[in-house]
Design a protein around this motif. Structure first.
Motif, PDB file in Angstrom:
ATOM      1  N   ILE A 147       0.883  -1.165   0.000  1.00  0.00           N
ATOM      2  CA  ILE A 147       0.000   0.000   0.000  1.00  0.00           C
ATOM      3  C   ILE A 147       0.921   1.214   0.000  1.00  0.00           C
ATOM      4  CG2 ILE A 147      -1.829   1.237   1.232  1.00  0.00           C
ATOM      5  CD1 ILE A 147      -2.778  -1.527   0.831  1.00  0.00           C
ATOM      6  N   HIS A 148       0.681   2.168  -0.894  1.00  0.00           N
ATOM      7  CA  HIS A 148       1.529   3.361  -0.835  1.00  0.00           C
ATOM      8  C   HIS A 148       0.748   4.612  -1.193  1.00  0.00           C
ATOM      9  CE1 HIS A 148       3.144   3.710  -5.264  1.00  0.00           C
ATOM     10  NE2 HIS A 148       1.885   3.399  -5.247  1.00  0.00           N
ATOM     11  N   GLU A 149       1.396   5.758  -0.925  1.00  0.00           N
ATOM     12  CA  GLU A 149       0.865   7.027  -1.413  1.00  0.00           C
ATOM     13  C   GLU A 149       1.977   7.778  -2.120  1.00  0.00           C
ATOM     14  OE1 GLU A 149      -0.642   9.552   1.726  1.00  0.00           O
ATOM     15  OE2 GLU A 149       1.366  10.148   2.309  1.00  0.00           O
ATOM     16  N   GLU A 150       1.584   8.538  -3.132  1.00  0.00           N
ATOM     17  CA  GLU A 150       2.512   9.296  -3.954  1.00  0.00           C
ATOM     18  C   GLU A 150       2.028  10.735  -3.982  1.00  0.00           C
ATOM     19  OE1 GLU A 150       3.263   6.327  -7.573  1.00  0.00           O
ATOM     20  OE2 GLU A 150       1.317   6.047  -6.647  1.00  0.00           O
ATOM     21  N   ARG A 151       2.856  11.644  -3.462  1.00  0.00           N
ATOM     22  CA  ARG A 151       2.440  13.044  -3.358  1.00  0.00           C
ATOM     23  C   ARG A 151       3.557  13.977  -3.779  1.00  0.00           C
ATOM     24  NH1 ARG A 151      -2.251  13.823  -1.313  1.00  0.00           N
ATOM     25  NH2 ARG A 151      -3.219  12.200  -0.032  1.00  0.00           N
ATOM     26  N   HIS A 152       3.177  15.225  -4.075  1.00  0.00           N
ATOM     27  CA  HIS A 152       4.181  16.267  -4.251  1.00  0.00           C
ATOM     28  C   HIS A 152       4.871  16.459  -2.901  1.00  0.00           C
ATOM     29  CE1 HIS A 152       1.562  18.182  -7.687  1.00  0.00           C
ATOM     30  NE2 HIS A 152       1.829  16.906  -7.882  1.00  0.00           N
ATOM     31  N   GLU A 153       6.186  16.627  -2.941  1.00  0.00           N
ATOM     32  CA  GLU A 153       6.938  16.831  -1.701  1.00  0.00           C
ATOM     33  C   GLU A 153       6.486  18.150  -1.059  1.00  0.00           C
ATOM     34  OE1 GLU A 153       9.846  18.197   0.974  1.00  0.00           O
ATOM     35  OE2 GLU A 153       9.722  19.085  -1.026  1.00  0.00           O
ATOM     36  N   ARG A 154       6.351  18.144   0.277  1.00  0.00           N
ATOM     37  CA  ARG A 154       5.687  19.241   0.984  1.00  0.00           C
ATOM     38  C   ARG A 154       6.336  20.608   0.744  1.00  0.00           C
ATOM     39  NH1 ARG A 154       1.847  19.858   4.641  1.00  0.00           N
ATOM     40  NH2 ARG A 154       1.474  17.613   4.707  1.00  0.00           N
ATOM     41  N   GLU A 155       7.665  20.693   0.864  1.00  0.00           N
ATOM     42  CA  GLU A 155       8.334  21.994   0.711  1.00  0.00           C
ATOM     43  C   GLU A 155       8.283  22.472  -0.740  1.00  0.00           C
ATOM     44  OE1 GLU A 155       9.201  23.873   3.255  1.00  0.00           O
ATOM     45  OE2 GLU A 155       8.385  22.227   4.460  1.00  0.00           O
ATOM     46  N   TRP A 156       8.397  21.506  -1.674  1.00  0.00           N
ATOM     47  CA  TRP A 156       8.297  21.855  -3.087  1.00  0.00           C
ATOM     48  C   TRP A 156       6.883  22.373  -3.384  1.00  0.00           C
ATOM     49  CZ3 TRP A 156       5.365  20.005  -7.256  1.00  0.00           C
ATOM     50  CH2 TRP A 156       5.778  20.444  -8.526  1.00  0.00           C
ATOM     51  N   ALA A 157       5.889  21.690  -2.829  1.00  0.00           N
ATOM     52  CA  ALA A 157       4.494  22.096  -3.058  1.00  0.00           C
ATOM     53  C   ALA A 157       4.233  23.502  -2.507  1.00  0.00           C
ATOM     54  CB  ALA A 157       3.543  21.085  -2.419  1.00  0.00           C
ATOM     55  N   LYS A 158       4.888  23.839  -1.391  1.00  0.00           N
ATOM     56  CA  LYS A 158       4.711  25.182  -0.810  1.00  0.00           C
ATOM     57  C   LYS A 158       5.222  26.274  -1.736  1.00  0.00           C
ATOM     58  CE  LYS A 158       4.736  24.309   4.162  1.00  0.00           C
ATOM     59  NZ  LYS A 158       5.572  24.302   5.374  1.00  0.00           N
ATOM     60  N   ARG A 159       6.267  25.921  -2.514  1.00  0.00           N
ATOM     61  CA  ARG A 159       6.805  26.903  -3.459  1.00  0.00           C
ATOM     62  C   ARG A 159       6.020  26.890  -4.776  1.00  0.00           C
ATOM     63  NH1 ARG A 159      11.497  24.240  -1.710  1.00  0.00           N
ATOM     64  NH2 ARG A 159      11.779  23.208  -3.721  1.00  0.00           N
ATOM     65  N   GLY A 160       5.458  25.739  -5.108  1.00  0.00           N
ATOM     66  CA  GLY A 160       4.813  25.568  -6.410  1.00  0.00           C
ATOM     67  C   GLY A 160       5.865  25.332  -7.479  1.00  0.00           C
ATOM     68  N   GLY A 161       5.447  24.758  -8.587  1.00  0.00           N
ATOM     69  CA  GLY A 161       6.417  24.522  -9.657  1.00  0.00           C
ATOM     70  C   GLY A 161       5.882  23.558 -10.697  1.00  0.00           C
ATOM     71  N   THR A 162       6.767  23.232 -11.636  1.00  0.00           N
ATOM     72  CA  THR A 162       6.387  22.365 -12.753  1.00  0.00           C
ATOM     73  C   THR A 162       6.817  20.925 -12.463  1.00  0.00           C
ATOM     74  OG1 THR A 162       6.557  24.165 -14.336  1.00  0.00           O
ATOM     75  CG2 THR A 162       6.733  21.938 -15.220  1.00  0.00           C
ATOM     76  N   LEU A 163       5.882  20.016 -12.654  1.00  0.00           N
ATOM     77  CA  LEU A 163       6.166  18.591 -12.494  1.00  0.00           C
ATOM     78  C   LEU A 163       6.191  17.929 -13.871  1.00  0.00           C
ATOM     79  CD1 LEU A 163       6.481  16.287 -10.308  1.00  0.00           C
ATOM     80  CD2 LEU A 163       4.097  15.760 -10.827  1.00  0.00           C
TER      81      LEU A 163
END
Ligand code: MN
Length: 301
Positions: free
Chosen positions: A118-134
Motif C-alpha cells: 500500500i503506498h501514497e505518492e504526493r508532491h513533496e511538501r516543501e516543493w508544493a509550498k513553493r509551487g512549480g512544474t512537475l
C-alpha cells in the motif's frame, strides 16, 4: 529519409516488423496531483511491449503553491513493479513496507510491489509550498510468475548513482538506469533482463542504439524530434515501438531530443489485469482483491 529500400535490404535488419509510432491519449488526473497522458496499455498496445505494462506521462504541468500537497492517496499494488522517473519537480513516497523517500530531477524510484504493498505518492511538501512544474514518467514493469508473490522491495536511485555514457562525436549522453552499456552498469536491480536509459541526442546527430536481440523496445520522446530507422519524425509525447534483432538501430535527431529508452526480454506468460493488480489468472486477481480488503497488504502508518 536517407535510406532507400535497396539499402535496407542489403544490410542486416535492425528491427522486425518495422517501427510503429503511437500518440498519447487525452489528459486525465491521477488523484489530484498527476495530470497524465497514457501511452500504453491504451493504443491497443498490450503484448508488444512485454515486460512493460503501462506508461503514464505526467506533465509538464505547473502546480501553484499550496500548503496541502497534491497527489494520490493510499492505494494497493500487487504482481509487478512501479518505476517513477522524475524530470522536473519533487515527489514523495511512503509505503506499508516502511519505505519512504523523496525523488527529484534525475532520480528514479523503483518500487517492487510483488506480493502486495500500500503506498501514497504526493508532491513533496516543501516543493508544493513553493509551487512549480512537475514532469515525470511512471512505468509499470511486469514480474514473472515465480516472483509475483515475492517480498516487496524499494530502490531509490539518485542521480549521482546513475552512470553517464558520453556518446561519440558530441552526439549527446546516455544515463544507464538499468542494464548496462559499454561496461557501465545501471544501479537498478531487475527480475528479468531490462535496459532503461535516459538518452539525450543533439540536433544533427545520428546514433546507433544497441539493444539485445529479441527485446521489445519503446522509445518515448519527452521533447525534440527524431527519426528511428528512417521512420516519420517522432515528436513530443510520442512512442516508437519495435522488436530488436540485435543490430544497431539508427536514431537521427532533427532537434535536441530527450528520450526514455525502455527495452526488455518479453515475459511469455498470461497477463490478467484489474486496476492496480497484474497477475496471471482471474482467480489470482480475485485473491488480490480479497487480500487487499482483508488488510493483508499492510497499512500506512
Ligand atoms: Mn501507485
Amino acid at each position: 529519409m536517407g535510406q532507400t529500400s535497396l539499402g535496407q535490404s542489403t544490410r542486416p535488419r535492425s528491427v522486425t516488423d518495422g517501427v510503429r509510432i503511437y500518440r498519447p491519449g487525452g489528459t486525465h488526473v491521477v488523484g489530484d496531483g498527476f495530470h497524465v497522458r497514457n501511452l500504453f496499455p491504451s493504443n491497443d498496445l498490450d503484448r508488444e511491449l512485454s515486460p512493460f505494462l503501462m506508461l503514464d506521462y505526467a506533465g509538464p504541468t505547473f502546480y501553484p503553491a499550496t500548503d496541502e500537497p497534491r497527489g494520490v492517496g493510499e492505494h494497493p499494488h500487487r504482481g509487478f513493479e512501479t518505476v517513477t522517473i522524475i524530470y522536473q519537480g519533487i515527489v514523495a513516497h511512503r509505503d506499508s513496507a516502511g519505505n519512504a523517500g523523496n525523488i527529484g530531477p534525475g532520480d528514479v524510484q523503483w518500487m517492487t510491489a510483488a506480493s502486495g504493498i500500500i503506498h501514497e505518492e504526493r508532491h513533496e511538501r516543501e516543493w508544493a509550498k513553493r509551487g512549480g512544474t512537475l514532469q515525470a514518467i511512471q512505468l509499470w514493469v511486469n514480474l514473472p510468475k515465480t516472483s509475483k508473490m515475492s517480498a516487496p522491495g524499494y530502490q531509490t536511485l539518485v542521480s549521482d548513482q546513475i552512470p553517464v555514457v558520453q556518446l561519440d562525436g558530441g552526439a549527446g549522453a546516455l544515463r544507464v538506469i538499468a542494464g548496462s552499456l559499454r561496461g557501465l552498469k545501471g544501479p537498478a536491480k531487475t527480475f528479468t533482463p531490462i535496459e532503461l536509459y535516459d538518452l539525450r541526442v543533439r540536433v544533427g546527430h545520428r546514433i546507433p542504439l544497441e539493444v539485445p536481440g529479441g527485446f521489445n523496445v519503446g522509445l518515448f520522446v519527452l521533447s525534440g524530434l527524431v527519426s528511428v530507422e528512417g521512420s516519420r519524425p517522432v515528436t513530443e509525447a510520442e512512442l516508437a515501438v519495435f522488436a530488436s534483432t540485435g543490430q544497431p538501430v539508427g536514431i537521427t535527431a532533427k532537434e535536441d531530443t530527450t528520450i526514455l529508452v525502455m527495452a526488455g526480454e518479453p515475459i511469455h506468460e498470461p497477463v490478467a489485469r484489474y486496476g492496480p493488480f497484474v497477475m496471471n489468472t482471474k482467480e489470482e486477481l480475485v485473491q488480490a482483491v480479497n487480500d487487499y480488503q482483508a488488510g493483508k497488504m499492510g497499512h500506512l502508518h
